[in-house]
Write a protein that holds these residues in place. Structure first.
Motif, PDB file in Angstrom:
ATOM      1  N   ALA A 167       5.322  -0.900  -8.348  1.00 37.27           N
ATOM      2  CA  ALA A 167       6.053  -2.166  -8.442  1.00 37.27           C
ATOM      3  C   ALA A 167       5.230  -3.353  -7.967  1.00 37.27           C
ATOM      4  O   ALA A 167       5.768  -4.442  -7.762  1.00 37.27           O
ATOM      5  N   GLY A 168       3.922  -3.158  -7.775  1.00 34.40           N
ATOM      6  CA  GLY A 168       3.052  -4.263  -7.418  1.00 34.40           C
ATOM      7  C   GLY A 168       2.576  -4.263  -5.978  1.00 34.40           C
ATOM      8  O   GLY A 168       1.836  -5.160  -5.577  1.00 34.40           O
ATOM      9  N   GLY A 169       2.983  -3.279  -5.189  1.00 34.38           N
ATOM     10  CA  GLY A 169       2.545  -3.225  -3.803  1.00 34.38           C
ATOM     11  C   GLY A 169       1.139  -2.666  -3.666  1.00 34.38           C
ATOM     12  O   GLY A 169       0.536  -2.209  -4.634  1.00 34.38           O
ATOM     13  N   ARG A 170       0.642  -2.702  -2.442  1.00 31.83           N
ATOM     14  CA  ARG A 170      -0.663  -2.102  -2.158  1.00 31.83           C
ATOM     15  C   ARG A 170      -0.595  -1.323  -0.856  1.00 31.83           C
ATOM     16  O   ARG A 170       0.203  -1.635   0.030  1.00 31.83           O
ATOM     17  N   LEU A 171      -1.427  -0.311  -0.765  1.00 33.14           N
ATOM     18  CA  LEU A 171      -1.494   0.497   0.443  1.00 33.14           C
ATOM     19  C   LEU A 171      -2.446  -0.164   1.434  1.00 33.14           C
ATOM     20  O   LEU A 171      -3.631  -0.345   1.141  1.00 33.14           O
ATOM     21  N   VAL A 172      -1.922  -0.563   2.584  1.00 31.75           N
ATOM     22  CA  VAL A 172      -2.737  -1.208   3.616  1.00 31.75           C
ATOM     23  C   VAL A 172      -3.432  -0.165   4.484  1.00 31.75           C
ATOM     24  O   VAL A 172      -4.610  -0.275   4.805  1.00 31.75           O
ATOM     25  N   SER A 173      -2.671   0.876   4.864  1.00 30.16           N
ATOM     26  CA  SER A 173      -3.238   1.898   5.737  1.00 30.16           C
ATOM     27  C   SER A 173      -2.444   3.191   5.630  1.00 30.16           C
ATOM     28  O   SER A 173      -1.211   3.166   5.545  1.00 30.16           O
ATOM     29  N   ALA A 174      -3.178   4.312   5.655  1.00 33.12           N
ATOM     30  CA  ALA A 174      -2.552   5.631   5.711  1.00 33.12           C
ATOM     31  C   ALA A 174      -3.123   6.438   6.867  1.00 33.12           C
ATOM     32  O   ALA A 174      -2.990   7.655   6.905  1.00 33.12           O
ATOM     33  N   THR A 175      -3.735   5.749   7.829  1.00 27.59           N
ATOM     34  CA  THR A 175      -4.403   6.456   8.922  1.00 27.59           C
ATOM     35  C   THR A 175      -3.422   7.199   9.824  1.00 27.59           C
ATOM     36  O   THR A 175      -3.805   8.159  10.485  1.00 27.59           O
ATOM     37  N   ARG A 176      -2.150   6.758   9.863  1.00 22.61           N
ATOM     38  CA  ARG A 176      -1.156   7.427  10.706  1.00 22.61           C
ATOM     39  C   ARG A 176      -0.185   8.284   9.895  1.00 22.61           C
ATOM     40  O   ARG A 176       0.812   8.758  10.413  1.00 22.61           O
ATOM     41  N   ALA A 177      -0.446   8.456   8.608  1.00 23.45           N
ATOM     42  CA  ALA A 177       0.402   9.310   7.780  1.00 23.45           C
ATOM     43  C   ALA A 177       0.320  10.763   8.279  1.00 23.45           C
ATOM     44  O   ALA A 177      -0.731  11.187   8.761  1.00 23.45           O
ATOM     45  N   PRO A 178       1.418  11.531   8.201  1.00 23.82           N
ATOM     46  CA  PRO A 178       2.702  11.214   7.579  1.00 23.82           C
ATOM     47  C   PRO A 178       3.716  10.540   8.508  1.00 23.82           C
ATOM     48  O   PRO A 178       4.873  10.414   8.139  1.00 23.82           O
ATOM     49  N   ALA A 179       3.293  10.118   9.707  1.00 22.67           N
ATOM     50  CA  ALA A 179       4.233   9.391  10.573  1.00 22.67           C
ATOM     51  C   ALA A 179       4.622   8.073   9.910  1.00 22.67           C
ATOM     52  O   ALA A 179       5.794   7.709   9.875  1.00 22.67           O
ATOM     53  N   PHE A 180       3.614   7.350   9.397  1.00 21.36           N
ATOM     54  CA  PHE A 180       3.935   6.151   8.620  1.00 21.36           C
ATOM     55  C   PHE A 180       2.742   5.710   7.771  1.00 21.36           C
ATOM     56  O   PHE A 180       1.587   5.958   8.109  1.00 21.36           O
ATOM     57  N   TRP A 181       3.088   5.098   6.644  1.00 22.35           N
ATOM     58  CA  TRP A 181       2.147   4.422   5.773  1.00 22.35           C
ATOM     59  C   TRP A 181       2.462   2.932   5.822  1.00 22.35           C
ATOM     60  O   TRP A 181       3.638   2.551   5.779  1.00 22.35           O
ATOM     61  N   VAL A 182       1.449   2.071   5.870  1.00 22.03           N
ATOM     62  CA  VAL A 182       1.670   0.631   5.842  1.00 22.03           C
ATOM     63  C   VAL A 182       1.428   0.137   4.422  1.00 22.03           C
ATOM     64  O   VAL A 182       0.341   0.321   3.862  1.00 22.03           O
ATOM     65  N   LEU A 183       2.454  -0.499   3.832  1.00 23.18           N
ATOM     66  CA  LEU A 183       2.351  -1.078   2.500  1.00 23.18           C
ATOM     67  C   LEU A 183       2.538  -2.586   2.608  1.00 23.18           C
ATOM     68  O   LEU A 183       3.053  -3.088   3.604  1.00 23.18           O
ATOM     69  N   ALA A 184       2.136  -3.297   1.562  1.00 24.70           N
ATOM     70  CA  ALA A 184       2.318  -4.752   1.542  1.00 24.70           C
ATOM     71  C   ALA A 184       2.618  -5.208   0.124  1.00 24.70           C
ATOM     72  O   ALA A 184       2.180  -4.576  -0.852  1.00 24.70           O
ATOM     73  N   ASP A 185       3.357  -6.319   0.025  1.00 29.74           N
ATOM     74  CA  ASP A 185       3.597  -6.911  -1.286  1.00 29.74           C
ATOM     75  C   ASP A 185       2.405  -7.785  -1.676  1.00 29.74           C
ATOM     76  O   ASP A 185       1.388  -7.840  -0.962  1.00 29.74           O
ATOM     77  N   LEU A 186       2.521  -8.478  -2.795  1.00 31.23           N
ATOM     78  CA  LEU A 186       1.392  -9.260  -3.305  1.00 31.23           C
ATOM     79  C   LEU A 186       0.986 -10.401  -2.381  1.00 31.23           C
ATOM     80  O   LEU A 186      -0.137 -10.900  -2.463  1.00 31.23           O
ATOM     81  N   GLU A 187       1.898 -10.824  -1.491  1.00 38.02           N
ATOM     82  CA  GLU A 187       1.585 -11.924  -0.579  1.00 38.02           C
ATOM     83  C   GLU A 187       1.266 -11.440   0.832  1.00 38.02           C
ATOM     84  O   GLU A 187       1.126 -12.237   1.757  1.00 38.02           O
ATOM     85  N   GLY A 188       1.165 -10.132   1.002  1.00 38.10           N
ATOM     86  CA  GLY A 188       0.753  -9.587   2.290  1.00 38.10           C
ATOM     87  C   GLY A 188       1.861  -9.268   3.260  1.00 38.10           C
ATOM     88  O   GLY A 188       1.591  -8.873   4.397  1.00 38.10           O
ATOM     89  N   ASN A 189       3.134  -9.416   2.872  1.00 36.97           N
ATOM     90  CA  ASN A 189       4.245  -9.049   3.743  1.00 36.97           C
ATOM     91  C   ASN A 189       4.342  -7.530   3.835  1.00 36.97           C
ATOM     92  O   ASN A 189       4.370  -6.846   2.802  1.00 36.97           O
ATOM     93  N   GLU A 190       4.399  -7.014   5.050  1.00 32.58           N
ATOM     94  CA  GLU A 190       4.228  -5.579   5.255  1.00 32.58           C
ATOM     95  C   GLU A 190       5.535  -4.836   5.482  1.00 32.58           C
ATOM     96  O   GLU A 190       6.528  -5.392   5.963  1.00 32.58           O
ATOM     97  N   VAL A 191       5.516  -3.557   5.139  1.00 30.84           N
ATOM     98  CA  VAL A 191       6.602  -2.625   5.410  1.00 30.84           C
ATOM     99  C   VAL A 191       5.973  -1.263   5.683  1.00 30.84           C
ATOM    100  O   VAL A 191       4.947  -0.915   5.080  1.00 30.84           O
TER     101      VAL A 191
END
Length: 243
Positions: A210-234
């Motif tokens: 849907a247009g997001g990007r993977l910022v980090s997976a270093t702590r997966a599977p505890a969490f993955w950091v994703l961001a939208d096209l403007e850099g807002n993270e989830v």
């Protein structure tokens, strides 16, 4: 895995009254997985598809009835015309215990032909949303958020840096992430969406498509950091990788 209770994790009080035991993340997840429940952020949850609000109320009433005297201290119900979401957690311990596992198995056996499950007759399965606030001085800002939102501390966790929860259970919990230095050009509030461990990959793939990007997976599977096209993270989170 009903053997959790029978295997000795449950102790006996001297007067033979059973004492509930807090379970590890792994124990809680494995104990109820085959019964159609998932472990999410210290809770057990399941979604039961129904055909009407009347049926939802009836299913909820069945669950309360089989939970007996334990219902008020363990069970929460969200009844809608198309689904009922059950949440189990010991309010005394703010965690999943052997009592919650027992109740989950009882409820699964009592839903009268409707089967606890994930995604059946519903747009998605169970999940938990939290809001994370990055701060340099957590103790200084926590009282503000507690007051403005009308929130409270979780049972047994009212330290100056502990998370805050909605006392009536309607809105997302808030937790505070320690910052090492100021970040004026980066968002400092982000969402954590906790999903069942066996659904994380699908949720991440959908977000990337849907247009997001993977910022980090270093702590997966505890969490993955994703961001939208403007850099807002989830963060997409699961219970795994935290022990």
């Amino acid at each position: 895995m009903p053997s959790i209770v029978a295997s000795g994790l449950r102790e006996r009080h001297p007067d033979n009254v059973a004492m509930e035991q807090v379970l590890s993340r792994q124990e809680a997840s494995e104990a109820v997985e085959d019964a159609g429940w998932r472990f999410l952020l210290g809770t057990l949850r399941t979604s039961v598809p129904v055909g009407s609000l009347a049926q939802a109320i009836a299913v909820a009433a069945d669950a309360v009835a089989v939970s007996g005297d334990d219902a008020d201290q363990h069970l929460r119900v969200d009844a809608r015309p198309n689904r009922v979401v059950f949440t189990l957690q010991s309010l005394e311990h703010a965690a999943v215990t052997t009592s919650d596992v027992e109740l989950a198995l009882r409820i699964s056996a009592a839903v009268n032909g409707t089967e606890p499950g994930f995604g059946t007759a519903a747009p998605r399965s169970v999940q938990v949303l939290e809001i994370a606030i990055d701060a340099l001085d957590i103790a200084a800002i926590r009282p503000f958020w507690k007051a403005v939102l009308g929130y409270a501390a979780e049972a047994g966790a009212d330290g100056p840096e502990d998370p805050l929860v909605d006392p009536v259970g309607q809105d997302p919990a808030i937790w505070f992430q320690q910052m090492d230095e100021a970040r004026p050009q980066r968002n400092r509030i982000h969402f954590d969406i906790c999903v069942p461990h066996d659904e994380a990959a699908h949720r991440i793939d959908a977000a990337l498509a849907a247009g997001g990007r993977l910022v980090s997976a270093t702590r997966a599977p505890a969490f993955w950091v994703l961001a939208d096209l403007e850099g807002n993270e989830v963060c997409v989170t699961t219970w795994q990788g935290r022990d």
